[in-house]
Design a protein around this motif. Structure first.
Motif, PDB file in Angstrom:
ATOM      1  N   GLN A  50       0.765  -1.345  -0.033  1.00 14.65           N
ATOM      2  CA  GLN A  50      -0.033   0.037  -0.025  1.00 14.65           C
ATOM      3  C   GLN A  50       0.684   1.235  -0.139  1.00 14.65           C
ATOM      4  OE1 GLN A  50      -3.368  -0.138   2.619  1.00 14.65           O
ATOM      5  NE2 GLN A  50      -3.173   2.133   3.149  1.00 14.65           N
ATOM      6  N   GLY A  51       0.504   2.271  -0.992  1.00 12.90           N
ATOM      7  CA  GLY A  51       1.232   3.521  -0.801  1.00 12.90           C
ATOM      8  C   GLY A  51       0.364   4.583  -0.481  1.00 12.90           C
ATOM      9  N   TYR A 100      17.714  -4.943  -9.238  1.00 15.60           N
ATOM     10  CA  TYR A 100      18.089  -4.102 -10.447  1.00 15.60           C
ATOM     11  C   TYR A 100      17.030  -4.352 -11.755  1.00 15.60           C
ATOM     12  CZ  TYR A 100      21.772  -3.263  -7.540  1.00 15.60           C
ATOM     13  OH  TYR A 100      22.915  -3.074  -6.380  1.00 15.60           O
ATOM     14  N   THR A 101      16.019  -4.897 -11.407  1.00 17.65           N
ATOM     15  CA  THR A 101      15.173  -5.335 -12.564  1.00 17.65           C
ATOM     16  C   THR A 101      14.000  -4.496 -12.790  1.00 17.65           C
ATOM     17  OG1 THR A 101      13.645  -7.043 -13.507  1.00 17.65           O
ATOM     18  CG2 THR A 101      13.210  -6.468 -11.021  1.00 17.65           C
ATOM     19  N   GLU A 102      13.702  -4.286 -13.966  1.00 16.28           N
ATOM     20  CA  GLU A 102      12.690  -3.001 -14.522  1.00 16.28           C
ATOM     21  C   GLU A 102      11.265  -3.373 -13.982  1.00 16.28           C
ATOM     22  OE1 GLU A 102      11.468  -1.779 -18.630  1.00 16.28           O
ATOM     23  OE2 GLU A 102      12.898  -0.237 -18.027  1.00 16.28           O
ATOM     24  N   VAL A 103      10.611  -2.425 -13.538  1.00 21.22           N
ATOM     25  CA  VAL A 103       9.213  -2.641 -13.112  1.00 21.22           C
ATOM     26  C   VAL A 103       8.234  -1.457 -13.625  1.00 21.22           C
ATOM     27  CG1 VAL A 103       7.735  -2.664 -11.098  1.00 21.22           C
ATOM     28  CG2 VAL A 103       9.856  -3.596 -10.926  1.00 21.22           C
ATOM     29  N   GLU A 104       7.234  -2.120 -14.143  1.00 17.90           N
ATOM     30  CA  GLU A 104       6.353  -0.852 -14.944  1.00 17.90           C
ATOM     31  C   GLU A 104       5.027  -0.618 -13.730  1.00 17.90           C
ATOM     32  OE1 GLU A 104       4.369  -1.307 -19.056  1.00 17.90           O
ATOM     33  OE2 GLU A 104       3.067  -1.941 -17.991  1.00 17.90           O
ATOM     34  N   ILE A 105       4.913   0.596 -13.605  1.00 20.24           N
ATOM     35  CA  ILE A 105       3.830   1.049 -13.100  1.00 20.24           C
ATOM     36  C   ILE A 105       2.558   1.995 -13.666  1.00 20.24           C
ATOM     37  CG2 ILE A 105       3.149   2.404 -10.820  1.00 20.24           C
ATOM     38  CD1 ILE A 105       6.216   2.012  -9.940  1.00 20.24           C
ATOM     39  N   GLN A 106       1.573   1.450 -13.361  1.00 21.63           N
ATOM     40  CA  GLN A 106       0.499   2.133 -14.298  1.00 21.63           C
ATOM     41  C   GLN A 106      -0.464   2.686 -13.217  1.00 21.63           C
ATOM     42  OE1 GLN A 106      -1.383  -0.930 -16.742  1.00 21.63           O
ATOM     43  NE2 GLN A 106       0.101  -0.787 -18.323  1.00 21.63           N
ATOM     44  N   LEU A 107      -0.771   3.775 -13.161  1.00 22.32           N
ATOM     45  CA  LEU A 107      -1.461   4.573 -12.257  1.00 22.32           C
ATOM     46  C   LEU A 107      -2.067   5.866 -12.914  1.00 22.32           C
ATOM     47  CD1 LEU A 107      -2.486   4.968  -9.260  1.00 22.32           C
ATOM     48  CD2 LEU A 107      -0.280   6.281  -8.672  1.00 22.32           C
ATOM     49  N   THR A 136      -6.062   2.728  -7.451  1.00 18.24           N
ATOM     50  CA  THR A 136      -5.254   1.291  -7.634  1.00 18.24           C
ATOM     51  C   THR A 136      -4.097   1.530  -8.390  1.00 18.24           C
ATOM     52  OG1 THR A 136      -7.177   0.193  -6.971  1.00 18.24           O
ATOM     53  CG2 THR A 136      -5.359  -0.877  -8.111  1.00 18.24           C
ATOM     54  N   ALA A 137      -3.042   1.146  -8.180  1.00 18.88           N
ATOM     55  CA  ALA A 137      -1.797   1.190  -9.199  1.00 18.88           C
ATOM     56  C   ALA A 137      -1.326  -0.410  -9.559  1.00 18.88           C
ATOM     57  CB  ALA A 137      -0.527   1.564  -8.337  1.00 18.88           C
ATOM     58  N   VAL A 138      -0.876  -0.575 -10.689  1.00 22.19           N
ATOM     59  CA  VAL A 138      -0.876  -2.059 -11.122  1.00 22.19           C
ATOM     60  C   VAL A 138       0.609  -2.130 -11.523  1.00 22.19           C
ATOM     61  CG1 VAL A 138      -1.057  -3.541 -12.845  1.00 22.19           C
ATOM     62  CG2 VAL A 138      -3.112  -2.136 -12.341  1.00 22.19           C
ATOM     63  N   VAL A 147       0.172  -6.954 -10.503  1.00 30.50           N
ATOM     64  CA  VAL A 147      -0.171  -7.091  -9.124  1.00 30.50           C
ATOM     65  C   VAL A 147      -0.776  -5.504  -8.980  1.00 30.50           C
ATOM     66  CG1 VAL A 147       0.977  -8.895  -8.175  1.00 30.50           C
ATOM     67  CG2 VAL A 147       1.910  -6.683  -8.073  1.00 30.50           C
ATOM     68  N   GLU A 148      -1.712  -5.477  -7.910  1.00 32.15           N
ATOM     69  CA  GLU A 148      -2.224  -4.189  -7.595  1.00 32.15           C
ATOM     70  C   GLU A 148      -2.070  -3.679  -6.217  1.00 32.15           C
ATOM     71  OE1 GLU A 148      -6.582  -4.995  -7.811  1.00 32.15           O
ATOM     72  OE2 GLU A 148      -6.789  -4.509  -9.961  1.00 32.15           O
ATOM     73  N   ALA A 149      -1.741  -2.382  -6.154  1.00 37.46           N
ATOM     74  CA  ALA A 149      -1.363  -1.816  -4.850  1.00 37.46           C
ATOM     75  C   ALA A 149      -2.280  -0.615  -4.552  1.00 37.46           C
ATOM     76  CB  ALA A 149       0.087  -1.282  -5.095  1.00 37.46           C
ATOM     77  N   ARG A 150      -3.107  -0.530  -3.541  1.00 36.06           N
ATOM     78  CA  ARG A 150      -3.756   0.381  -3.238  1.00 36.06           C
ATOM     79  C   ARG A 150      -2.987   1.567  -2.683  1.00 36.06           C
ATOM     80  NH1 ARG A 150      -7.826  -1.283   1.674  1.00 36.06           N
ATOM     81  NH2 ARG A 150      -9.237   0.552   0.499  1.00 36.06           N
TER      82      ARG A 150
END
Length: 355
Positions: A50-51, A100-107, A136-138, A147-150
């Motif tokens: 959660q953020g 150090y892996t790349e992560v995509e965030i959709q929000l 919700t961020a993905v 995965v989803e983050a609130r």
């Protein structure tokens, strides 16, 4: 709209030869763990936490790890799906961070790409326009399911927030005693962990009285324990909130991470991020919470509504290595409340018209 951030590079290691050698050993061990985990069919997984944020940005938290997954159709899979896990503490530490892996965030219609750190952790601020309330961020790394983050967006009109320690504040742990710390962290079944009497009721009453108040759980606990702590918070009916944890071990310039610095740094960050807000700070008198909160109150007296300190019992104090020695706050402009339980802290907050 797409905001593609430039991937962060691995930070250079500073320090003497012994320190650089320790980093090499650490990276080598982690590499061996990754190879072993893949050999045992561990699967990559993005874990979302959660953020929180404002109407102009959001702090997004997550982690990328290799972890064992239950066999399809097994009892373990059914238990995981219905939330009835009762893990021993050590199981939280079997996952291996993917560095150090790349992560995509959709929000909020914005796509951001960032790079996890050496512990597989993502802790980043995404510039995005959001309305107050829950969003919700993905999050997704290569080879993992999304995965989803609130994300709780704090209104510019909000004037009060809540920051709480976890160990010996909302959860009875007596953590400073080394053996007991290891027992609580690695051995004890997570459902055997006890909530501090009255604290869940206190936090719930505060949320009823101040429904827009964000809740931040600020702890020196490791990120490996985040899922366990999240389940503890939900199971004991504490209000949901962002977990701000840390990691054990080496940093790019230090042998050990400082838990006290971690707490101070995040308190300062909250003061900068939300200059219009005051905070209720909850901790205990068995570690360094009084010292940390006292320093923050001296620097930002207008940002602290009150400080509530849970007093350890005599037996808890023995386990914790004694009480802190900073109980005199007669010269402080910030009100301090001391009580062994949530009911006593609630009475003090009522006297201050905060509850």
């Amino acid at each position: 709209m797409e905001l593609a951030s430039k991937p962060a590079q691995q930070r250079p290691v500073s320090g003497n030869r012994a320190f650089r050698l320790a980093h090499w050993v650490s990276d080598t061990v982690n590499g061996i763990r990754l190879k072993t985990a893949r050999r045992w069919k561990f699967a990559p997984q993005t874990v979302a936490y959660q953020g929180y944020g404002s109407t102009e940005w959001a702090r997004v938290l997550g982690r990328v790890v290799l972890t064992s997954k239950p066999v399809p159709g097994s009892k373990a899979e059914r238990v995981a799906k219905n939330g009835n896990q009762n893990f021993r503490g050590w199981r939280a530490f079997t996952s291996v961070p993917v560095q150090y892996t790349e992560v995509e965030i959709q929000l909020g219609g914005v796509t951001t790409r960032v790079q996890a750190d050496r512990g597989g952790l993502v802790d980043t601020v995404v510039p995005v326009a959001l309305t107050p309330g829950w969003h919700t961020a993905v999050l997704r790394a290569d080879g993992t399911d999304p995965v989803e983050a609130r994300i709780f967006v704090i209104s510019p009109e909000t004037r009060l927030g809540i920051v709480s320690d976890i160990d010996d504040t909302i959860m009875v742990t007596a953590l400073p005693r080394p053996f007991l710390a290891l027992w609580n962290t690695f051995v004890l079944n997570e459902r055997a962990r006890m909530a501090t009497p009255g604290m869940a009721v206190l936090m719930d009453r505060l949320k009823v009285e101040h429904p827009d108040a964000p809740v931040i759980y600020l702890s020196t606990g490791p990120w490996n324990a985040a899922p366990t702590l999240g389940r503890f918070i939900a199971r004991n009916l504490y209000p949901p909130g962002a977990l701000l944890l840390t990691d054990w071990g080496l940093t790019h310039d230090r042998w050990f991470r400082s838990g006290q610095d971690h707490k101070r740094r995040n308190l300062e960050l909250l003061a900068q991020e939300f200059p219009h807000m005051r905070w209720l700070l909850f901790g205990d008198n068995g570690q360094h919470d009084e010292e940390i909160y006292s320093g923050f109150a001296r620097e930002h007296p207008d940002r602290v509504a009150a400080i509530g300190i849970r007093q350890l019992s005599a037996s808890e104090a023995v386990l914790a290595g004694g009480h802190s020695n900073t109980g005199d706050h007669s010269e402080s402009s910030v009100p301090w409340i001391y009580s062994p339980d949530g009911a006593g802290l609630a009475r003090g907050l009522q006297d201050l018209d905060l509850l």
